[in-house]
Write a protein that holds these residues in place. Structure first.
Motif, short mmCIF file in Angstrom:
data_model
loop_
_atom_site.label_atom_id
_atom_site.label_comp_id
_atom_site.label_asym_id
_atom_site.label_seq_id
_atom_site.Cartn_x
_atom_site.Cartn_y
_atom_site.Cartn_z
N ILE A 1 30.00 27.45 32.38
CA ILE A 1 31.46 27.52 32.21
C ILE A 1 31.86 28.50 31.13
CG2 ILE A 1 31.84 25.18 33.06
CD1 ILE A 1 32.09 24.23 30.22
N CYS A 2 30.93 29.30 30.68
CA CYS A 2 31.22 30.27 29.62
C CYS A 2 32.08 31.41 30.17
CB CYS A 2 29.92 30.81 29.04
SG CYS A 2 30.14 32.07 27.78
N ALA A 3 33.11 31.79 29.45
CA ALA A 3 33.98 32.89 29.85
C ALA A 3 33.46 34.20 29.28
CB ALA A 3 35.41 32.63 29.37
N SER A 4 32.20 34.50 29.52
CA SER A 4 31.58 35.68 28.92
C SER A 4 31.66 36.87 29.86
CB SER A 4 30.11 35.40 28.58
OG SER A 4 29.35 35.30 29.77
N ASN A 5 31.15 37.99 29.38
CA ASN A 5 31.14 39.22 30.15
C ASN A 5 30.25 39.09 31.38
OD1 ASN A 5 31.77 42.03 30.56
ND2 ASN A 5 29.70 42.50 29.90
N GLY A 6 29.28 38.19 31.35
CA GLY A 6 28.36 38.06 32.47
C GLY A 6 28.90 37.22 33.60
N HIS A 7 30.06 36.59 33.45
CA HIS A 7 30.65 35.78 34.50
C HIS A 7 31.94 36.43 35.00
CE1 HIS A 7 28.02 32.84 32.55
NE2 HIS A 7 28.09 32.12 33.65
N ARG A 8 32.08 36.50 36.30
CA ARG A 8 33.30 37.03 36.90
C ARG A 8 34.03 35.86 37.54
NH1 ARG A 8 31.69 41.95 40.64
NH2 ARG A 8 33.94 41.90 40.95
N TRP A 9 35.11 35.42 36.90
CA TRP A 9 35.86 34.26 37.37
C TRP A 9 37.04 34.71 38.22
CZ3 TRP A 9 34.05 29.41 36.62
CH2 TRP A 9 33.11 29.22 35.59
N THR A 10 37.26 33.99 39.30
CA THR A 10 38.42 34.21 40.15
C THR A 10 39.25 32.94 40.17
OG1 THR A 10 37.32 35.85 41.53
CG2 THR A 10 39.20 34.70 42.49
N THR A 11 40.56 33.07 40.05
CA THR A 11 41.44 31.91 39.99
C THR A 11 41.97 31.59 41.37
OG1 THR A 11 42.10 32.53 37.75
CG2 THR A 11 43.49 30.95 38.90
N LEU A 12 41.78 30.33 41.78
CA LEU A 12 42.35 29.84 43.02
C LEU A 12 43.66 29.12 42.71
CD1 LEU A 12 39.11 28.34 44.62
CD2 LEU A 12 39.99 30.67 44.81
N SER A 13 44.52 29.00 43.69
CA SER A 13 45.81 28.36 43.49
C SER A 13 45.63 26.85 43.35
CB SER A 13 46.73 28.66 44.67
OG SER A 13 46.16 28.16 45.87
N GLY A 14 46.64 26.23 42.76
CA GLY A 14 46.61 24.79 42.59
C GLY A 14 46.54 24.41 41.13
N LEU A 15 46.77 23.12 40.84
CA LEU A 15 46.69 22.58 39.48
C LEU A 15 47.57 23.37 38.52
CD1 LEU A 15 42.91 21.71 39.17
CD2 LEU A 15 44.82 20.18 39.67
N ASP B 1 49.66 26.20 36.59
CA ASP B 1 49.35 27.60 36.32
C ASP B 1 47.90 27.81 35.93
OD1 ASP B 1 49.64 26.25 33.91
OD2 ASP B 1 50.15 28.10 32.83
N VAL B 2 47.15 26.75 35.74
CA VAL B 2 45.74 26.90 35.36
C VAL B 2 44.90 27.29 36.56
CG1 VAL B 2 43.74 25.76 34.38
CG2 VAL B 2 46.00 25.29 33.47
N GLY B 3 45.05 26.54 37.64
CA GLY B 3 44.27 26.81 38.83
C GLY B 3 42.82 26.43 38.65
N VAL B 4 42.05 26.63 39.70
CA VAL B 4 40.61 26.39 39.67
C VAL B 4 39.91 27.74 39.57
CG1 VAL B 4 38.64 25.47 40.94
CG2 VAL B 4 40.82 24.27 41.02
N ARG B 5 39.10 27.91 38.54
CA ARG B 5 38.35 29.15 38.35
C ARG B 5 36.99 29.00 39.03
NH1 ARG B 5 41.13 31.87 34.07
NH2 ARG B 5 43.19 30.88 34.05
N VAL B 6 36.60 29.98 39.83
CA VAL B 6 35.31 29.93 40.53
C VAL B 6 34.51 31.18 40.20
CG1 VAL B 6 36.14 28.50 42.43
CG2 VAL B 6 36.29 30.98 42.61
N SER B 7 33.21 31.01 40.16
CA SER B 7 32.27 32.09 39.91
C SER B 7 31.03 31.83 40.75
CB SER B 7 31.91 32.19 38.43
OG SER B 7 30.97 33.21 38.19
N VAL B 8 30.31 32.87 41.12
CA VAL B 8 29.15 32.71 41.99
C VAL B 8 28.00 33.55 41.45
CG1 VAL B 8 29.84 34.58 43.55
CG2 VAL B 8 28.35 32.76 44.38
N HIS B 9 26.79 33.05 41.58
CA HIS B 9 25.62 33.81 41.16
C HIS B 9 24.41 33.37 41.97
CE1 HIS B 9 25.09 30.20 38.56
NE2 HIS B 9 23.81 30.41 38.83
N ARG B 10 23.40 34.22 41.97
CA ARG B 10 22.13 33.89 42.59
C ARG B 10 21.24 33.23 41.55
NH1 ARG B 10 22.58 39.23 45.02
NH2 ARG B 10 22.98 39.06 47.25
#
Length: 734
Positions: A511-525, A527-536
């Protein structure tokens, strides 16, 4: 043990302990293995008769021995490759030093060769002529901006390289006997490649790249690389850094030993103290600080406490980047020692390190803070140690962008040994911060007041982790109804704590908001929304494949201790936990982690669940700075391996959980909405981050589809609504 034909003996068969071979049997098996690693059926039958073992046992022993031999061979190959890599690196460094001497003979000894003296004189004449050219030209602004950090000689050398690269290359080739390529021509570096900010690499939201849901080649792995190239430190720079570290050490000691009016207590209670900036500028003669940049705000705090660890043990952990991360997993998301500038005495007194660290708040809504800094350790008295940190700019040719003006001013701690296994630690945090992205309103008060990265948070975490290490040394832990002994062995307890610590570290990194994570905000909740990130995921101890991380943060008008108790309550877990399938859970094993009853590791079993072989490993911890509840599913065979004391490094875990931070600022309209609630209006609320990790596919080459994203979005939204309903919070609260 004879089982007979009675089916009631099945339970006894499952509880049968593993057979241990005698030394005679092992010697005979080893002798046969050296002659024939793959025995046929006749040979296995012969060994069975001679050793009194079943043919199946013989077969399994040879299979395990071949696997062990393969691992040993691979380990030897890795060591050989590592040694070869080190040799090549040393050769590279030696060649670089040789080239440096050829480029500028005044920096070192004369180059080797038959015509060394003659060519050296030519180089000196050429160097003098070029210096005259440099003296009549204008140096690049990027270099002039760093003239305080790097001597004029280095600046001139850099300019000479750019003006006369071809000429110097031909001369260097003569000494080395082969063509060489000295340095690439320096190209302008985009700001985004050096910006170490949150989310999409520091770009504004309008220009930030969106999350690639198809996982194109080159997508991030579970461990993002550190955002800087290898850095070489010259002797002149090493001397300047030593002087800077010594000055920081002197200022730190004065900050620790000086009380009011330099330090004041906000509110008049608690152990946190804040710095009086006017007194600081006057005491340390910082007249220039009176005109402070309005976009850069200072944060300075001090706190003191007694912790359950000796001073030397603390110093050793502080001076080791890996142990530094293990000691503060909720604060330090990444750390690395770039170079050891001075080894000191036994790695302690006199040690000077050039380090990198990335600091976090456990929510994707808060940007990380990263620093390149010097860490200097000094023994002040027999039982008193000081560790000082101060920021340093290590980029010469490509300096950090002007927009990144955050830096660590002289900070650190004094550690006094109490001679009873305890230490008194006085911690000072002093930073000048420019927020590169606006702080989300939920965490605005926490960050702007200096609480999120202040000394009190560091010290509270240190107290809790020292208690955890002390509990690791205690004997015995309760275990119920798991087919194990009633008390865990010391090895089993250590193995279980090690596995749980890895689970917590993985969760914090997810859940770190670092340079190595690319978070995308989904609608809902809201103005916060749900943040999603994906990695192998390809690391040992994690399921291999594509992992989807999702998180959101909410504010609840409920005191943090009540929220923490709610998540730990076995009776109410079915109200929010999808792993329990709506069933109540029972604790079958318990390991204490500290004096607070909430600091513990638990094994939970869902009652009446269809998957009886699946358990839940959970660690909960709390201190003055916040709380954490992390859990992950784990099967019974894996946990039996752990509880027997074996290495848990390869037990796969994919944790989810909650972080709970105190918030003293009531949300807008909260007074009215909580008037009928069981908690009084204006009482302290909680900032809760909910985070899940889901294995989308076990194939690393798989692609993420929108159905998986919709599923996790619905999962986290439903969980949040269930939490609010269970705590009697308004549904519109965010």
């Amino acid at each position: 043990m004879e089982s007979g034909d009675d089916p009631d003996t099945a339970e006894a068969q499952r509880k049968k302990r593993y057979h241990r071979h005698t030394p005679r049997q092992i010697q005979a098996l080893e002798g046969m293995f050296r002659e024939c690693p793959h025995p046929d059926e006749k040979q296995r039958m012969y060994l069975s008769r001679e050793l009194g073992l079943e043919p199946r046992q013989i077969k399994f022993w040879f299979q395990n021995r071949r696997t062990q031999m393969k691992v040993q061979n691979e380990r030897a190959d890795n060591c050989s490759l590592r040694a070869e890599n080190d040799r090549i690196r040393c050769e590279n460094i030696a060649m670089r030093e040789a080239l440096r001497n050829v480029i500028c003979p005044t920096c070192g000894g004369p180059p080797a060769g038959e015509d060394a003296n003659l060519d050296e004189e030519k180089l000196r004449m050429e160097n003098a002529r070029l210096k005259d050219e440099v003296g009549t030209s204008t140096l690049p602004l990027a270099l002039l901006a760093h003239v305080d950090y790097y001597p004029l000689h280095s600046l001139q050398t850099f300019v000479l390289l750019r003006l006369q690269l071809d000429r110097v290359s031909s001369i260097a080739s003569k000494y080395l006997g082969r063509p060489v390529s000295l340095l690439p021509r320096v190209q302008p570096v985009h700001v985004s490649s050096l910006d170490l900010s949150v989310g999409s690499y520091g770009l504004p939201p309008s220009t930030a790249p969106s999350l690639d849901l198809d996982l194109l080649p080159g997508s991030s792995s579970s461990v993002p690389p550190l955002p800087f190239p290898p850095v070489g430190v010259s002797e002149v720079e090493r001397s300047l850094m030593a002087d800077m570290a010594a000055g920081a050490m002197g200022e730190l000691i004065r900050l620790v030993q000086t009380d009011g009016p330099l330090w004041t207590k906000p509110g008049g209670d608690g152990r946190k103290e804040v710095l009086n900036l006017e007194s600081y500028d006057r005491i340390f003669a910082r007249a220039g600080n009176q005109l402070r940049d309005p976009d850069v705000h200072p944060e300075a705090s001090r706190a003191s406490s007694v912790v359950m660890m000796s001073a030397t043990a603390l110093v050793d952990m502080f001076m080791d980047a890996c142990k530094w991360m293990e000691l503060f997993p909720t604060i330090v998301s990444r750390a690395r020692t770039i170079e050891v500038l001075s080894a000191g005495m036994g790695g302690r007194s006199g040690t000077l390190l050039l380090m990198y660290e990335e600091l976090q708040v456990l929510s994707p809504l808060v940007a990380t803070r990263d620093f390149f800094f010097l860490r200097y350790c000094q023994q002040i008295e027999q039982n008193l140690w000081a560790i000082a940190d101060v920021s340093v700019d290590i980029f010469r040719a490509n300096p950090l962008p002007a927009s990144s003006r955050s830096r660590r001013l002289p900070s650190g701690c004094l550690v006094q040994d109490m001679c009873n296994g305890y230490s008194k630690v006085t911690w000072v945090e002093h930073m000048e911060i420019e927020e590169k992205t606006p702080v989300h309103r939920l965490f605005g008060s926490l960050v702007m007041k200096g609480t999120a990265f202040g000394a009190e948070r560091w010290l509270a975490t240190l107290e809790r982790m020292c208690e955890r290490f002390a509990c690791l040394m205690a004997h015995g832990s309760s275990s119920r109804d798991l087919g194990a002994s009633s008390v865990l062995s010391t090895d089993g307890k250590a193995s279980m704590m090690k596995l749980s610590q890895r689970m917590v570290n993985n969760f914090c990194a997810s859940i770190c908001a670092s340079n190595g994570h690319r978070w995308t905000t989904l609608s809902g909740l809201s103005d916060v929304g749900v943040r999603v990130s994906v990695h192998r995921s390809m690391d040992p101890g994690q399921p291999n494949g594509v992992v989807l991380s999702a998180a959101t943060s909410i504010r609840l008008p409920v005191p943090p201790e009540n929220v923490f108790s709610f998540f730990r309550n076995e009776q109410t877990r079915s109200q929010w936990d999808v792993l329990s399938n709506g069933n109540p859970v029972q604790e079958v094993a318990h390991v204490s982690n500290g004096q607070h009853p909430g600091n513990c590791i638990s094994l939970l079993r869902a009652l009446n669940a269809s998957q009886s072989s699946m358990l839940i490993l959970q660690e909960s911890c709390t201190d003055a700075s916040g709380s954490l509840v992390v859990y992950a599913p784990i099967d019974v065979p894996a946990i039996n391996i752990v509880m027997s004391g074996e290495d848990p490094s390869y037990v796969p875990l994919l944790p989810s959980g909650f972080t709970i931070l105190p918030d003293d600022e009531p949300a807008a309209g909260e007074e009215a909405s909580t008037s009928s609630n069981q908690y009084p209006a204006g009482s302290r609320g909680s900032l809760v981050t909910v985070a899940f990790q889901i294995l989308v596919s076990s194939l690393p080459s798989a692609k993420l589809n929108m159905e998986s994203v919709a599923t996790v979005n619905n999962l986290i939204s439903t969980t949040v609504q269930q939490i609010k309903a269970a705590l009697n919070c308004p549904s519109m609260m965010s």
